[in-house]
Design an enzyme around this catalytic site. Structure first.
Site, PDB file in Angstrom:
ATOM      1  N   SER A 145       6.373  -1.880  -2.359  1.00 28.22           N
ATOM      2  CA  SER A 145       5.483  -1.612  -1.850  1.00 28.22           C
ATOM      3  C   SER A 145       4.545  -0.523  -1.947  1.00 28.22           C
ATOM      4  CB  SER A 145       5.510  -2.313  -0.927  1.00 28.22           C
ATOM      5  OG  SER A 145       4.529  -3.050  -0.293  1.00 28.22           O
ATOM      6  N   ASP A 313       5.300 -13.317  -5.487  1.00 27.14           N
ATOM      7  CA  ASP A 313       4.393 -12.688  -4.518  1.00 27.14           C
ATOM      8  C   ASP A 313       2.934 -12.559  -4.968  1.00 27.14           C
ATOM      9  OD1 ASP A 313       3.654 -10.309  -3.256  1.00 27.14           O
ATOM     10  OD2 ASP A 313       4.625  -8.497  -4.599  1.00 27.14           O
ATOM     11  N   HIS A 343       6.399 -11.580  -1.678  1.00 29.06           N
ATOM     12  CA  HIS A 343       5.990  -9.750  -1.617  1.00 29.06           C
ATOM     13  C   HIS A 343       7.736  -9.475  -1.197  1.00 29.06           C
ATOM     14  CE1 HIS A 343       5.003  -6.632  -2.120  1.00 29.06           C
ATOM     15  NE2 HIS A 343       5.013  -5.550  -0.796  1.00 29.06           N
TER      16      HIS A 343
END
Length: 373
Positions: A145, A313, A343
Site C-alpha cells: 500500500s 483489491d 486490499h
C-alpha cells in the site's frame, strides 16, 4: 558498516535524529526525527547480516511484529535469525516520528505549519536515517500500500544501494478514483469544527468525528465487497432495528456497527493531522512526475523488482500491478494473493503472503551474489 550502537534492542523502538529534510516542494523541515524498530535474533553479528527495510502502510508504524506477526520472527519469512530487519515510522506520522503533532522549534505543535509532503519526501528522510545508521546496502525493500509506493520510490531515487524490491498492492501513481476517495476523507476531517484549521493540538478537543467518518470510507476500500456482504448482508445489528418507521442513527445495520468499531479504534491510536498529511502524500504519489511520465520512469528502473497484489483489491486493483509488471525496466516476477478480503489481503492471507516473500527473498539472494554496479 552498520553502526550497531545506534540500533535499538530487537523489537524495541529508538527515535533518531536524521537532520533537516527539504521537501520536494522546497520547504525545510528542521531536525527531523524518525522512530525506527530493529528486529534480530541469534548470535550472528549484525554487520554480517543482510538488511531488510520494511515499509508500513498508511496507519501502520515501525512495529512490524504488531501488524505482521505471522511474517516476522525466527524461521518465519522475515527471518530474524538471518536478517537485520528495520522499519521506521514514516515522516509525517504520529508514532514517534516528526509530524504535525510534534513540537515545532518554537515549542508548540507543528499543526497547520507542517508542510505538505510527498512519498519521495518520506524516502528522503529514510535515506537520511540509513546514513545515520551506517547502512549503504539494502538487501531488499518490502512494502505494501503506501509502503509499496515508498518501495517503488526507493528503487528510483537510490538504486545504487537497493539490491531488490517487493512493492505490494500499489500502483505507479495515484489514480483519479483513489485521489477522489482519499480527498473525500480529508474533507470530512477538515469539516469537523474541532479541526481548527489543523491547530487543535493545544486545545481540549480533536476532530475525532471527522476522523471516524474518514475511516469508515477508507475501511470499505480496504475490504472486499463480497466478503463484507457475506459477513453482514442486510442483517440488523443485535437489538437494533433499522427497519423501523423513522430512521435513527442508533438503529443500525450490522455493517454500520462494524464500521463504527473500526472508526473508534483508529480514533484512539492515530492523529488526525497525520492522517491528513499522509493521505495527501498518497494523492501526490506519481513515479513519473519530473521523470518523463510513469512508463518512462518505470522503464528506467534498474533495481530487480517483484510485484504482488490481491485479486479482489478495489483500492489498488490488480490491473495496476499488471501495469507495473509490463513496464518495470528490471521486472523479475508477479504474484497474486487470492482472497475475498480485498486490499487487506496482504495482512490477512499470511500463508500466501509468506510464500511470496520467501520466493522473493530467494531471488534476492541470487541477485546479491552479483555486486551492485
Amino acid at each position: 558498516m552498520v553502526h550497531v550502537d545506534a540500533l535499538p534492542p530487537s523489537g524495541s523502538p529508538s527515535v533518531i535524529s536524521v537532520g533537516d529534510v527539504e521537501t520536494e516542494a522546497g520547504v525545510c523541515i528542521p531536525d527531523v526525527h524518525l522512530c525506527v524498530y530493529a528486529f534480530y535474533d541469534a548470535a550472528t553479528p549484525l554487520n554480517e547480516r543482510p538488511v531488510l527495510l520494511i515499509e508500513h502502510a498508511l496507519t501502520g508504524d515501525g512495529n512490524v511484529a504488531d501488524w505482521w506477526p505471522e511474517m516476522i520472527g525466527p524461521g518465519k519469512p522475515l527471518d530474524t535469525e538471518r536478517f537485520l530487519i528495520l522499519c521506521a515510522n514514516v515522516l509525517g506520522g504520529c508514532q514517534g516520528s516528526t509530524g504535525p503533532s510534534s513540537r515545532h522549534p518554537d515549542g508548540k505543535a507543528w499543526g497547520s505549519r507542517f508542510p505538505a509532503i510527498s512519498i519521495r519526501d518520506t524516502v528522503t528522510a529514510e535515506k537520511a536515517l540509513m546514513d545515520v545508521l551506517g547502512i549503504d546496502r539494502i538487501h531488499a525493500v518490502i512494502g505494501a500500500s503506501m509502503g509499496g509506493a515508498r518501495a517503488l520510490e526507493w528503487t528510483l531515487m537510490y538504486p545504487e544501494i537497493i539490491v531488490s524490491a517487493l512493492p505490494i498492492a500499489v500502483s505507479a501513481r495515484a489514480s483519479a478514483w483513489q485521489i477522489g476517495m482519499q480527498s473525500s476523507q480529508i474533507r470530512f476531517i477538515e469539516a469537523d469544527p474541532h479541526w481548527q484549521g489543523g491547530d487543535y493540538y493545544d486545545s481540549d478537543s480533536s476532530p475525532a468525528e471527522g476522523m471516524g467518518q474518514a475511516r469508515r470510507i477508507a475501511h470499505l476500500t480496504y475490504r472486499g465487497e463480497l466478503e463484507i456482504d457475506e459477513r453482514f448482508g442486510t442483517d440488523p445489528q443485535h437489538n437494533e432495528n433499522p427497519y423501523g418507521p423513522y430512521r435513527s442513527s442508533s438503529e443500525r445495520f450490522a455493517v454500520e456497527s462494524y464500521l463504527d468499531r473500526q472508526a473508534d479504534k483508529l480514533k484512539e491510536r492515530f492523529d488526525a493531522g497525520s492522517y491528513v498529511v499522509l493521505t495527501d502524500a498518497l494523492n501526490r504519489h506519481d513515479v513519473g512526475r519530473g521523470r518523463g511520465g510513469m512508463n518512462a520512469a518505470l522503464a528506467k528502473s534498474t533495481v530487480p523488482t517483484m510485484v504482488a497484489g490481491v485479486d479482489t483489491d478495489i483500492l489498488y486493483p490488480w490491473h495496476q500491478q499488471e501495469h507495473l509488471s509490463r513496464n518495470l525496466g528490471n521486472f523479475v516476477g508477479l504474484s497474486q494473493i487470492t482472497s475475498p478480503t480485498g486490499h487487506d489481503g496482504f495482512l490477512i492471507e499470511t500463508r500466501q503472503m509468506g510464500l511470496i516473500v520467501q520466493k522473493f527473498l530467494r531471488k534476492a539472494d541470487q541477485l546479491a551474489q552479483d555486486p551492485l554496479d
